[in-house]
Design an enzyme around this catalytic site. Sequence first.
Site, PDB file in Angstrom:
ATOM      1  N   ARG A  91      -0.968  -2.006  -7.017  1.00  0.00           N
ATOM      2  CA  ARG A  91      -1.222  -3.105  -6.076  1.00  0.00           C
ATOM      3  C   ARG A  91      -2.182  -4.125  -6.705  1.00  0.00           C
ATOM      4  O   ARG A  91      -1.975  -5.335  -6.608  1.00  0.00           O
ATOM      5  CB  ARG A  91      -1.804  -2.531  -4.784  1.00  0.00           C
ATOM      6  CG  ARG A  91      -2.153  -3.551  -3.707  1.00  0.00           C
ATOM      7  CD  ARG A  91      -2.476  -2.801  -2.420  1.00  0.00           C
ATOM      8  NE  ARG A  91      -3.264  -3.579  -1.479  1.00  0.00           N
ATOM      9  CZ  ARG A  91      -2.763  -4.423  -0.584  1.00  0.00           C
ATOM     10  NH1 ARG A  91      -1.465  -4.620  -0.527  1.00  0.00           N
ATOM     11  NH2 ARG A  91      -3.548  -5.076   0.253  1.00  0.00           N
TER      12      ARG A  91
ATOM     13  N   HIS B 248      -2.563   2.178  -5.765  1.00  0.00           N
ATOM     14  CA  HIS B 248      -3.440   1.027  -5.554  1.00  0.00           C
ATOM     15  C   HIS B 248      -3.700   0.274  -6.861  1.00  0.00           C
ATOM     16  O   HIS B 248      -3.936  -0.939  -6.839  1.00  0.00           O
ATOM     17  CB  HIS B 248      -4.758   1.455  -4.912  1.00  0.00           C
ATOM     18  CG  HIS B 248      -5.220   0.509  -3.839  1.00  0.00           C
ATOM     19  ND1 HIS B 248      -4.588   0.389  -2.622  1.00  0.00           N
ATOM     20  CD2 HIS B 248      -6.224  -0.396  -3.817  1.00  0.00           C
ATOM     21  CE1 HIS B 248      -5.191  -0.530  -1.891  1.00  0.00           C
ATOM     22  NE2 HIS B 248      -6.180  -1.031  -2.596  1.00  0.00           N
TER      23      HIS B 248
ATOM     24  N   TYR C 266     -10.552 -10.334  -7.144  1.00  0.00           N
ATOM     25  CA  TYR C 266      -9.699 -10.449  -8.328  1.00  0.00           C
ATOM     26  C   TYR C 266     -10.056 -11.644  -9.211  1.00  0.00           C
ATOM     27  O   TYR C 266      -9.659 -11.693 -10.363  1.00  0.00           O
ATOM     28  CB  TYR C 266      -8.231 -10.588  -7.918  1.00  0.00           C
ATOM     29  CG  TYR C 266      -7.688  -9.412  -7.168  1.00  0.00           C
ATOM     30  CD1 TYR C 266      -7.319  -8.240  -7.824  1.00  0.00           C
ATOM     31  CD2 TYR C 266      -7.540  -9.457  -5.791  1.00  0.00           C
ATOM     32  CE1 TYR C 266      -6.828  -7.156  -7.127  1.00  0.00           C
ATOM     33  CE2 TYR C 266      -7.040  -8.381  -5.083  1.00  0.00           C
ATOM     34  CZ  TYR C 266      -6.692  -7.233  -5.754  1.00  0.00           C
ATOM     35  OH  TYR C 266      -6.199  -6.161  -5.062  1.00  0.00           O
TER      36      TYR C 266
ATOM     37  N   HIS D 148      -4.421  -9.233   3.289  1.00  0.00           N
ATOM     38  CA  HIS D 148      -5.866  -9.183   3.498  1.00  0.00           C
ATOM     39  C   HIS D 148      -6.242 -10.054   4.689  1.00  0.00           C
ATOM     40  O   HIS D 148      -5.793 -11.198   4.796  1.00  0.00           O
ATOM     41  CB  HIS D 148      -6.611  -9.688   2.266  1.00  0.00           C
ATOM     42  CG  HIS D 148      -6.607  -8.724   1.130  1.00  0.00           C
ATOM     43  ND1 HIS D 148      -6.897  -9.085  -0.165  1.00  0.00           N
ATOM     44  CD2 HIS D 148      -6.355  -7.381   1.094  1.00  0.00           C
ATOM     45  CE1 HIS D 148      -6.812  -8.039  -0.956  1.00  0.00           C
ATOM     46  NE2 HIS D 148      -6.493  -6.994  -0.207  1.00  0.00           N
TER      47      HIS D 148
ATOM     48  N   LYS E 271      -2.228  -2.897   7.786  1.00  0.00           N
ATOM     49  CA  LYS E 271      -3.423  -2.445   8.488  1.00  0.00           C
ATOM     50  C   LYS E 271      -3.641  -3.278   9.748  1.00  0.00           C
ATOM     51  O   LYS E 271      -3.421  -4.485   9.751  1.00  0.00           O
ATOM     52  CB  LYS E 271      -4.649  -2.573   7.580  1.00  0.00           C
ATOM     53  CG  LYS E 271      -4.743  -1.501   6.500  1.00  0.00           C
ATOM     54  CD  LYS E 271      -6.051  -1.626   5.758  1.00  0.00           C
ATOM     55  CE  LYS E 271      -6.226  -0.502   4.738  1.00  0.00           C
ATOM     56  NZ  LYS E 271      -7.509  -0.617   4.020  1.00  0.00           N
TER      57      LYS E 271
ATOM     58  N   ARG F 108       0.863  -1.175   0.000  1.00  0.00           N
ATOM     59  CA  ARG F 108       0.000   0.000   0.000  1.00  0.00           C
ATOM     60  C   ARG F 108       0.908   1.236   0.000  1.00  0.00           C
ATOM     61  O   ARG F 108       2.060   1.183   0.443  1.00  0.00           O
ATOM     62  CB  ARG F 108      -0.899   0.021   1.240  1.00  0.00           C
ATOM     63  CG  ARG F 108      -1.838  -1.188   1.337  1.00  0.00           C
ATOM     64  CD  ARG F 108      -2.630  -1.130   2.645  1.00  0.00           C
ATOM     65  NE  ARG F 108      -3.572  -2.238   2.749  1.00  0.00           N
ATOM     66  CZ  ARG F 108      -3.314  -3.388   3.349  1.00  0.00           C
ATOM     67  NH1 ARG F 108      -2.113  -3.579   3.899  1.00  0.00           N
ATOM     68  NH2 ARG F 108      -4.224  -4.335   3.418  1.00  0.00           N
TER      69      ARG F 108
END
Length: 308
Positions: free
Chosen positions: A256, A253, A288, A279, A181, A157
């Site tokens: 990414r 992004h 995806y 994730h 995150k 990110r």
Amino acid sequence: MTLKESVIRFLEYCELDKNLSQTTIRMYSYYLNFFATWAGNSAIEAAEDILKLNDDHVRKFRLFLAQQYVNPHKGALKRQSQNYFLIALRSLLRYLVREGVEVLSPDKIMLGKTRDREIRYLSPEDLGKLFAIISGPGLVVLRDRAMFEVLFSTGLRVAELSRLNRDRINTETGEFSVVGKGGHIRVVFLSKRAIEYLTKYMATRKDTYPAVFISYRGKKSANGERRLSPRQIERLIEGYRIKAGITAHVTPHVLRHSFATDLLTHGADLRSVQELLGHKNIGTTQIYTHVTNPRLREIHEKYHSGNQ
């Protein structure tokens, strides 16, 4: 307890007990204080007493977000953006319930149905154009090429990229850990090209700044650093996108997404890509699959009459 007082207590809990990132806390603060201000301006009883918050107040707030509010920078809010306010409010209520406060059940706050996210990624041709344009002499160009290679080979990110320090990267092993995150740590890997350009860039630098990617323009920041900010990185990418003649908007992004798409189209399994992206849930990574399923193309080519 007023609504604003409950927000302050919740934000303190997020920082002291949950140890959430300052970015997450700032976003909670924005969404919840926005709600508190709206409640106060609308003479909602909950503004002065959180115990009086009810379903009707939440419904009116949702209608305000959907029909009336216009962000001065981004315009009318999309459904997903509206949901962010509700997610924050639900988190506040969950905290208060845990504290023994008899408030509206957080389970009663339903999120609006959203459309499937549109994944924007670069085709191999556009990726080739982008990397080809970042060439030439000079430390700045070398920095930018190394930065692009790291982005595409790791799927970082933009905030993670900006925070990278030199002492965290091992170009010999081609791997390093990154805090993503929620404070979750994951391992990412550098491609051979990324190692090549990153090594050249590091060897050329004569400064002692800890940041991997630094700015060579303007003044130092307040703490004496020259670390490239996420916004500066976004501008650099957009500038190269224009030079390369790519019509689609390109952001960190998008790179990414391009990283994940590249792995999946070349046979990587979804669970591994989930770990590489950091994730928490596999469902986030599944966005995806509809753009990387080679079986669908095979079926179309085999059975569609236009291909016969």
